[in-house]
Design an enzyme around this catalytic site. Structure first.
Site, PDB file in Angstrom:
ATOM      1  N   LYS A  45      22.137  64.513  63.299  1.00 29.32           N
ATOM      2  CA  LYS A  45      21.560  65.769  62.573  1.00 29.32           C
ATOM      3  C   LYS A  45      22.403  66.095  61.143  1.00 29.32           C
ATOM      4  O   LYS A  45      21.814  66.737  60.289  1.00 29.32           O
ATOM      5  CB  LYS A  45      21.743  66.554  63.150  1.00 29.32           C
ATOM      6  CG  LYS A  45      21.730  68.378  62.952  1.00 29.32           C
ATOM      7  CD  LYS A  45      20.226  68.365  62.753  1.00 29.32           C
ATOM      8  CE  LYS A  45      19.771  70.202  62.210  1.00 29.32           C
ATOM      9  NZ  LYS A  45      18.472  70.250  61.333  1.00 29.32           N
ATOM     10  N   THR A  94      23.595  72.968  65.395  1.00 32.66           N
ATOM     11  CA  THR A  94      24.202  71.976  64.802  1.00 32.66           C
ATOM     12  C   THR A  94      26.037  72.335  65.349  1.00 32.66           C
ATOM     13  O   THR A  94      25.720  73.510  64.303  1.00 32.66           O
ATOM     14  CB  THR A  94      23.363  72.317  63.305  1.00 32.66           C
ATOM     15  OG1 THR A  94      22.151  72.865  63.399  1.00 32.66           O
ATOM     16  CG2 THR A  94      24.561  71.236  62.234  1.00 32.66           C
ATOM     17  N   LYS A  98      27.883  76.531  56.775  1.00 35.30           N
ATOM     18  CA  LYS A  98      28.503  75.567  57.296  1.00 35.30           C
ATOM     19  C   LYS A  98      28.182  74.534  57.757  1.00 35.30           C
ATOM     20  O   LYS A  98      28.989  73.611  57.855  1.00 35.30           O
ATOM     21  CB  LYS A  98      27.839  76.162  58.728  1.00 35.30           C
ATOM     22  CG  LYS A  98      28.565  76.351  60.090  1.00 35.30           C
ATOM     23  CD  LYS A  98      27.457  75.297  61.196  1.00 35.30           C
ATOM     24  CE  LYS A  98      26.225  75.890  61.088  1.00 35.30           C
ATOM     25  NZ  LYS A  98      24.823  75.517  62.023  1.00 35.30           N
TER      26      LYS A  98
HETATM   27  P1  NAP Z   1      21.003  83.001  63.973  1.00 35.82           P
HETATM   28  O1  NAP Z   1      19.068  83.460  63.518  1.00 35.82           O
HETATM   29  O2  NAP Z   1      21.276  83.331  63.129  1.00 35.82           O
HETATM   30  O3  NAP Z   1      21.313  83.121  65.604  1.00 35.82           O
HETATM   31  C1  NAP Z   1      22.444  82.572  65.339  1.00 35.82           C
HETATM   32  C2  NAP Z   1      22.527  82.449  66.880  1.00 35.82           C
HETATM   33  O4  NAP Z   1      24.429  82.666  68.219  1.00 35.82           O
HETATM   34  C3  NAP Z   1      22.420  84.912  67.622  1.00 35.82           C
HETATM   35  O5  NAP Z   1      22.260  84.310  68.726  1.00 35.82           O
HETATM   36  C4  NAP Z   1      24.101  84.714  67.911  1.00 35.82           C
HETATM   37  O6  NAP Z   1      23.874  85.894  68.800  1.00 35.82           O
HETATM   38  C5  NAP Z   1      24.686  83.372  68.215  1.00 35.82           C
HETATM   39  N1  NAP Z   1      26.435  83.750  67.992  1.00 35.82           N
HETATM   40  C6  NAP Z   1      26.897  83.420  66.661  1.00 35.82           C
HETATM   41  N2  NAP Z   1      28.091  84.138  66.426  1.00 35.82           N
HETATM   42  C7  NAP Z   1      28.079  84.254  67.709  1.00 35.82           C
HETATM   43  C8  NAP Z   1      29.602  84.283  68.726  1.00 35.82           C
HETATM   44  N3  NAP Z   1      30.630  83.908  68.521  1.00 35.82           N
HETATM   45  N4  NAP Z   1      29.594  84.126  70.289  1.00 35.82           N
HETATM   46  C9  NAP Z   1      28.579  84.287  71.156  1.00 35.82           C
HETATM   47  N5  NAP Z   1      27.106  83.713  70.034  1.00 35.82           N
HETATM   48  C10 NAP Z   1      27.404  83.543  68.966  1.00 35.82           C
HETATM   49  O7  NAP Z   1      20.609  81.113  63.695  1.00 35.82           O
HETATM   50  P2  NAP Z   1      19.602  80.119  63.897  1.00 35.82           P
HETATM   51  O8  NAP Z   1      18.948  79.878  62.985  1.00 35.82           O
HETATM   52  O9  NAP Z   1      18.708  80.165  65.132  1.00 35.82           O
HETATM   53  O10 NAP Z   1      20.344  78.608  63.988  1.00 35.82           O
HETATM   54  C11 NAP Z   1      21.207  78.382  65.210  1.00 35.82           C
HETATM   55  C12 NAP Z   1      21.141  77.241  65.127  1.00 35.82           C
HETATM   56  O11 NAP Z   1      20.319  76.072  65.309  1.00 35.82           O
HETATM   57  C13 NAP Z   1      22.270  76.915  65.300  1.00 35.82           C
HETATM   58  O12 NAP Z   1      23.580  75.816  65.088  1.00 35.82           O
HETATM   59  C14 NAP Z   1      21.669  76.178  63.527  1.00 35.82           C
HETATM   60  O13 NAP Z   1      22.813  75.654  62.215  1.00 35.82           O
HETATM   61  C15 NAP Z   1      20.349  75.660  64.041  1.00 35.82           C
HETATM   62  N6  NAP Z   1      18.797  74.633  63.160  1.00 35.82           N
HETATM   63  C16 NAP Z   1      18.778  76.455  62.633  1.00 35.82           C
HETATM   64  C17 NAP Z   1      16.836  76.726  62.009  1.00 35.82           C
HETATM   65  C18 NAP Z   1      17.043  76.793  61.580  1.00 35.82           C
HETATM   66  O14 NAP Z   1      16.135  76.826  60.207  1.00 35.82           O
HETATM   67  N7  NAP Z   1      16.947  78.299  61.691  1.00 35.82           N
HETATM   68  C19 NAP Z   1      17.004  74.695  61.830  1.00 35.82           C
HETATM   69  C20 NAP Z   1      17.466  73.582  63.259  1.00 35.82           C
HETATM   70  C21 NAP Z   1      18.516  73.363  63.438  1.00 35.82           C
HETATM   71  P3  NAP Z   1      23.955  87.060  68.307  1.00 35.82           P
HETATM   72  O15 NAP Z   1      22.635  87.895  67.894  1.00 35.82           O
HETATM   73  O16 NAP Z   1      24.785  88.552  68.388  1.00 35.82           O
HETATM   74  O17 NAP Z   1      24.031  87.482  66.696  1.00 35.82           O
END
Ligand code: NAP
Length: 296
Positions: free
Chosen positions: A173, A97, A242
């Site tokens: 989104k 997102t 965010k």
């Molecule tokens: P998350 O568990 O916090 O994972 C974030 C990922 O991004 C991790 O792999 C992290 O790596 C990586 N990352 C963060 N900063 C970085 C950087 N500067 N350089 C390289 N990698 C970086 O988040 P998530 O819930 O999976 O969400 C991922 C995306 O999906 C987001 O955009 C979120 O808005 C979207 N989303 C989430 C959901 C939900 O319910 N969770 C649903 C729909 C969409 P590290 O492991 O090294 O920290």
């Protein structure tokens, strides 16, 4: 020969999405900033990439599912980024997102290298990703969309095609997430009213979700809030900030007043100030409780 795909970002969403692709027979090269998070996939035959660029191959497909605009820029642009490496004929399937403005910039950068950028954010939390039941929003060049169709079918239950514009699916989104956040905010306030009005809160939730609010979103969030199930988080409150800031940025650029979004942003910030950043974003309900003099 199995189709080879790069996958970058193995967090709460990325890991189960990558697992779905392995289950469906795709051959993955995976990169995560914290390398150990790739271990479960490497154990299942995925190749571990040392850099984001190493997770892309010329003319191939690379998926990104990183946290935010900063992370997506980091893995896309620059020496170790995927754009130059993907090159002519390459496809970047961008599933985070992120802001519509960044998606437009990345689409131009890919086009300069002869590749394609697909905006492809998803609707649904990690449990839906594990069940391969995501709803997928897609926009970008038609030929690239056709090429990624088998990947999307492996990760989701339905894909919505929002046309050829590079930012359209991201706009969709953010509209979607604004409505989720508005629902969480309204549920939070309503349940506090119900509790202070002497009602049994689980009964209130059952009445609502059996009648007018019979939808997956209300069912899911009423359940989380009623059970106080904020930890472990499906989606962290700090990432919720965010999203509401992306919503406000998009609204501001288009001169759309969004007073509800401003209010939600303040409540999320209140939650972060009270140490709730790592909890699920439904923890906005705790802010509503505390503001009404109830215990967490
Ligand atoms: P998350 O568990 O916090 O994972 C974030 C990922 O991004 C991790 O792999 C992290 O790596 C990586 N990352 C963060 N900063 C970085 C950087 N500067 N350089 C390289 N990698 C970086 O988040 P998530 O819930 O999976 O969400 C991922 C995306 O999906 C987001 O955009 C979120 O808005 C979207 N989303 C989430 C959901 C939900 O319910 N969770 C649903 C729909 C969409 P590290 O492991 O090294 O920290």
């Amino acid at each position: 020969m199995p189709v080879e795909v790069g996958f970058i970002g193995l967090g709460a969403m990325g890991l189960p999405m990558a697992e779905a692709l392995i289950d469906a027979g795709f051959s993955l090269t995976v990169y995560n900033r914290t390398a150990s998070k790739a271990d479960p996939l490497v154990a299942r035959g995925a190749r571990r990439a040392a850099t984001p660029a190493d997770a892309a191959r010329p003319g191939g497909i690379t998926i990104t599912m990183v946290a935010d605009d900063t992370a997506l820029e980091a893995v896309s642009l620059g020496n170790n980024g995927i754009i130059e490496r993907l090159g002519p004929g390459g496809v970047h399937l961008s599933m985070s997102t992120v802001s519509p403005a960044l998606s437009r910039r990345l689409a131009e950068a890919h086009a300069r290298c002869g590749g394609a950028y697909l905006a492809c954010p998803v609707v649904g939390r990690p449990d839906r990703a594990k069940a391969r039941k995501l709803w997928i929003l897609l926009s970008g060049p038609a030929a690239a969309k056709e090429r990624v169709r088998p990947l999307l079918d492996a990760m989701g239950q339905q894909t919505f095609d929002l046309g050829e514009r590079s930012d359209a699916a991201h706009v969709m989104k953010l509209v979607n997430n604004f409505l989720i956040m508005s629902a969480i905010e309204a549920i939070a306030e309503a349940l506090v009213m119900a509790e202070k009005g002497g009602l049994d809160v689980p009964t209130v939730a059952r009445v609502l979700t059996s009648s007018l609010f019979n939808s997956p979103m209300y069912q899911g969030y009423l359940d989380i809030i009623t059970r106080g199930a904020y930890d472990p988080p499906g989606f962290k409150l700090k990432l919720g900030l965010k999203d509401i800031e992306l919503v406000l940025g998009m609204a501001g650029e288009a001169n759309v007043p969004a007073p509800t979004a401003s209010l939600i942003r303040d409540h999320i910030i209140e939650g972060l100030a009270r140490g709730m950043g790592e909890l699920d974003w439904a923890a906005v309900a705790l802010v509503a409780r505390e503001n009404a003099g109830l215990k967490r």
